[in-house]
Design a protein around this motif. Structure first.
Motif, PDB file in Angstrom:
ATOM      1  N   VAL A   3      -4.138   3.179   0.046  1.00 18.94           N
ATOM      2  CA  VAL A   3      -4.063   2.199  -0.507  1.00 18.94           C
ATOM      3  C   VAL A   3      -3.029   0.897  -0.350  1.00 18.94           C
ATOM      4  CG1 VAL A   3      -4.734   2.917  -2.433  1.00 18.94           C
ATOM      5  CG2 VAL A   3      -2.547   2.497  -2.425  1.00 18.94           C
ATOM      6  N   PRO A  45       1.921   3.808  -4.741  1.00 15.91           N
ATOM      7  CA  PRO A  45       1.391   5.020  -4.407  1.00 15.91           C
ATOM      8  C   PRO A  45       1.491   5.955  -5.023  1.00 15.91           C
ATOM      9  CG  PRO A  45       3.522   3.784  -3.656  1.00 15.91           C
ATOM     10  CD  PRO A  45       2.873   3.035  -3.902  1.00 15.91           C
ATOM     11  N   ARG A 139      -3.869   7.985  -4.260  1.00 14.12           N
ATOM     12  CA  ARG A 139      -3.534   6.551  -3.811  1.00 14.12           C
ATOM     13  C   ARG A 139      -2.373   7.101  -3.080  1.00 14.12           C
ATOM     14  NH1 ARG A 139      -4.849   1.906  -6.610  1.00 14.12           N
ATOM     15  NH2 ARG A 139      -3.165   0.897  -5.958  1.00 14.12           N
TER      16      ARG A 139
END
Length: 235
Positions: A3, A45, A139
């Motif tokens: 991400v 994340p 993520r």
């Protein structure tokens, strides 16, 4: 899936106490690294992995809490990759520099791990390693530590090589554009001749970025000591 990513240079001289009288010369690089780390934090994340080159004996994963040291460079301070058990191995220097950057930023946005990628690792294995890192969590963010060529001037560690400027220009363009194809196309043999330690970590990033559709920004590029230093942020 990946991400976000930050790409930072990995010289121990990023630490002001090691740069001593030349500390101000990398001030802009430190600021750019801080800006890139803020992009990582904003991505929320589930896991941040710090990626950097190492020798083949130190390839592989490093847990949160792993310790690094700069005693061999004249600084007494140690660093830790976040809070946790120390782990059996010292961080390779690029990962230790990454840990210092994260400590300086007060990172607390997600759990941390380190991944040392052997400098001679071929492109396909670098890409494969990146794909594996991106699959670790929903993520994933990467902090990728690595330098360009070390042959940009007569006083550079690798002396002057006329191919170095073009290599660095293409690497900087690819990092700034999040151009996965161009990063994967960097020649490992040429990178080794130019002492470009970032080649393998950048190709791990290229593998991790597959399918993520991230956009990049180049925040810094220079060669103050005859070594190419770049900072980029992907989101």
């Amino acid at each position: 899936m990946l991400v976000a990513a930050a790409v930072c240079p990995a010289p121990p001289m990023l630490l002001p106490e090691l740069a001593t009288g030349a500390a101000a010369e990398l001030g802009d690089a430190r600021t750019a690294c801080s800006d890139a780390l803020s992009v990582l934090a904003a991505s929320r994340p589930d896991l941040l992995v710090v990626v950097g080159a190492c020798d083949p004996d130190h390839h592989g994963a490093y847990p949160q809490g792993a310790r690094g040291t700069f005693r061999g460079f004249g600084a007494g301070a140690d660093v830790r990759l976040g809070e946790g058990e120390e782990g059996p191995r010292l961080l390779p220097t690029p990962l230790a520099v990454g840990a210092w950057l994260l400590g300086r930023a007060g990172w607390g946005a997600a759990p941390l791990e380190g991944f040392g990628v052997a400098g001679p690792l071929d492109t396909e294995r670098c890409l494969e390693a990146g794909r594996g890192l991106a699959a670790r969590e929903d993520r994933v963010a990467l902090l990728v530590m690595g330098d360009g060529s070390a042959c940009r001037s007569l006083k550079a560690p690798g002396y002057l090589d006329e191919r170095a400027a073009a290599f660095d220009a293409e690497a900087a363009r690819a990092l700034g554009a999040a151009d996965l194809t161009a990063l994967a196309a960097l020649d490992p043999g040429l990178a080794a001749e130019l002492q470009a330690a970032g080649r393998a970590p950048w190709q791990v990033l290229a593998g991790a970025g597959e399918g993520a559709g991230l956009e990049g920004r180049l925040l810094y590029q220079d060669a103050p000591y005859g070594v190419g230093y770049f900072v980029a942020a992907w989101s």
